[in-house]
Design an enzyme around this catalytic site. Structure first.
Site, short mmCIF file in Angstrom:
data_model
loop_
_atom_site.label_atom_id
_atom_site.label_comp_id
_atom_site.label_asym_id
_atom_site.label_seq_id
_atom_site.Cartn_x
_atom_site.Cartn_y
_atom_site.Cartn_z
N HIS A 307 0.82 -1.16 0.01
CA HIS A 307 -0.01 -0.07 -0.01
C HIS A 307 0.82 1.38 -0.07
CE1 HIS A 307 -3.29 2.71 0.80
NE2 HIS A 307 -4.18 1.69 0.67
N ASP A 364 -8.09 -5.25 0.04
CA ASP A 364 -8.58 -6.11 -1.03
C ASP A 364 -8.27 -7.49 -0.92
OD1 ASP A 364 -9.78 -3.95 -2.45
OD2 ASP A 364 -7.87 -3.25 -3.42
#
Ligand code: CMC
Length: 429
Positions: A307, A364
């Protein structure tokens, strides 16, 4: 005396104000740098560039903290309804009972689509990706509500646009799904809540009663809350930049949906399940896939890992992992893909490559497992992300408009050819 930053360029010293946020985040305000010195800053992917000052979402990537308007994501995911969170993000405070009743009622009564929109859906090919349909449909809403195109529209008109968007996105999403299954449209039901109504429009049939499963409804509510805002991510930054040109809110959100679709952003949830299925098909050799992800000559990345801002853990992933376990247990589902996901997580978390780069499972990684358990097809996963992110896009757009922020227009360092004389066609090599 307030803090300043000094930069020396070509022997001249320039002083710039230091800005401090409410959580002590610091920034150098270089907005006058070019005017004073002729220099600009260069920052590919805006990794180190603040584009605004925002009071909506606080994120501390080092410590895995995420708060909407000061409220911890853990509390909101556990205790709030999605519409309460939407209200909080857009208007700044949790609604009292009267405010929530008014808001919910208004959203409920704007869920219908203009019947002409049905014909747009009919024109899409079978198997059209729902994100492509959704983005087009949201943009086309502006043509049905032309007052939204007026940059000087009244507060009442803006309010209506916001409510229409929140109300109609689930209807459009369900319609995109129905288009691909070939099933008849199920119209919205005013007696159901936001998530229940969406589920009925997706999985119900006009000729049959549909009972909303509370386990499924709660899971969707939680997932939407977890996705509701994430400060200046790719799609939100897109919505703010498009909106800064005074393009209408529908078109700005449509651009956000397009940005979200990419597999490095919201599209990762579909890519994760496709990857896990591919690993299973391939015999489940996890190390082989980890090695592929580490190989700089291979473009493969471990989807659902890493991320831009979280370098320790993604707090949303933690909540979703637990929720995935609960939902599967409550629905009595055993999913071998979940086992692969858990094993893969362990292998990656013990691998020096992933540790050194701070690559952890993101939101996700586990959301697709829940969607699968709820019978939502893979190409609809990112649509669910868009449903959740909508209040965040709206809140960020509204803040940008209310702050009267200037048009978004980055600069560049030009590296192309210097001036050349035009060469006539017959004289070129
Ligand atoms: N698998 C393997 N290596 C990776 C991965 C990954 N998933 N992610 C980053 N790296 C490596 C990358 O190759 C680079 O290595 P090196 O320093 O040796 O060149 C280093 O880690 C830093 O990566 P980066 O691309 O500079 O980091 P970024 O901040 O630009 O990218 C990211 C962030 C999310 C795009 C990236 O981690 C990625 O592609 N992840 C997979 C896609 C994904 O799961 N996206 C969903 C993000 S969460 C939902 C959302 O909010 O969008």
């Amino acid at each position: 005396m307030s803090e300043t930053a000094r930069i020396i360029l070509d022997g001249t010293e320039y002083e710039f104000p230091v800005i401090q946020g409410s959580e002590n985040e610091k920034a150098i305000d270089i907005s006058k740098l070019r005017a004073q010195s002729g220099y600009i800053t260069l920052d590919y992917g805006f990794k180190n560039t603040g584009s605004t000052q925002s009071a909506i979402t606080y994120l501390d990537g080092e410590n895995g903290i995420l708060r909407y308007r000061g409220y911890a994501i853990e509390d909101l995911a556990d205790k709030a309804s999605f519409l309460e969170v939407a209200y909080l993000l857009i208007y700044g405070e949790l609604p009292n009972e009267k405010q929530l009743t008014y808001f919910t009622d208004s959203i409920t009564h704007h869920t219908l689509l203009h019947e002409n929109m049905k014909r747009f859906f009919e024109a899409f090919p079978a198997g059209a990706h729902p994100m492509g349909m959704l983005s087009s449909m949201i943009s086309s809403l502006s043509t049905f509500y032309p007052e939204s195109q007026n940059p000087n529209r009244s507060v009442v008109d803006i309010e209506k646009t916001i409510h229409r968007l929140i109300a109609k996105l689930p209807t459009l999403a369900a319609q995109a799904y129905k288009h691909n299954t070939g099933h008849p449209t199920v119209y919205p039901s005013n007696d159901l809540g936001y998530c229940g109504n969406f589920l009925k429009m997706m999985f119900g049939l006009p000729t049959q009663d549909y009972e909303v499963d509370p386990v499924v409804e709660r899971a969707i509510n939680k997932l939407l809350i977890l996705h509701a805002d994430h400060e200046q991510n790719c799609s939100t930054a897109t919505v703010r930049v498009v909106g800064s040109s005074q393009a209408n809110l529908y078109s700005s959100v449509s651009a956000g949906i397009a940005a979200l679709w990419g597999p490095l952003h919201g599209g990762a949830n579909q890519a994760v399940i496709e990857m896990l299925e591919a690993i299973k098909e391939d015999g489940g050799d996890l190390q082989k896939w980890i090695n592929k992800a580490k190989d700089k000559n291979d473009s493969f990345r471990l989807m659902g890992f890493g991320h831009r801002v979280y370098k320790n853990f993604d707090p949303r992933a933690k909540i979703i992992k637990k929720a995935a376990d609960e939902v599967l247990e409550q629905l009595g589902i055993e999913d071998p893909v979940l086992d692969i996901a858990k094993e893969l997580e362990q292998v990656a978390l013990n691998d020096e490559y992933f540790l050194a780069r701070g690559l952890y499972p993101n939101v996700d990684f586990y959301s697709g497992i829940i969607y699968r358990a709820l019978n939502i097809p893979k190409d609809m996963f990112t649509v669910l992300f868009a449903l959740g992110r909508l209040p965040g896009w709206i809140a960020q757009w509204k803040e940008m408009v209310e702050n009267r922020e200037p048009i978004g227009r980055p600069r560049q360092v030009f590296t192309g050819a210097n001036h050349r004389d035009f060469v006539n066609l017959g004289q070129r090599d």
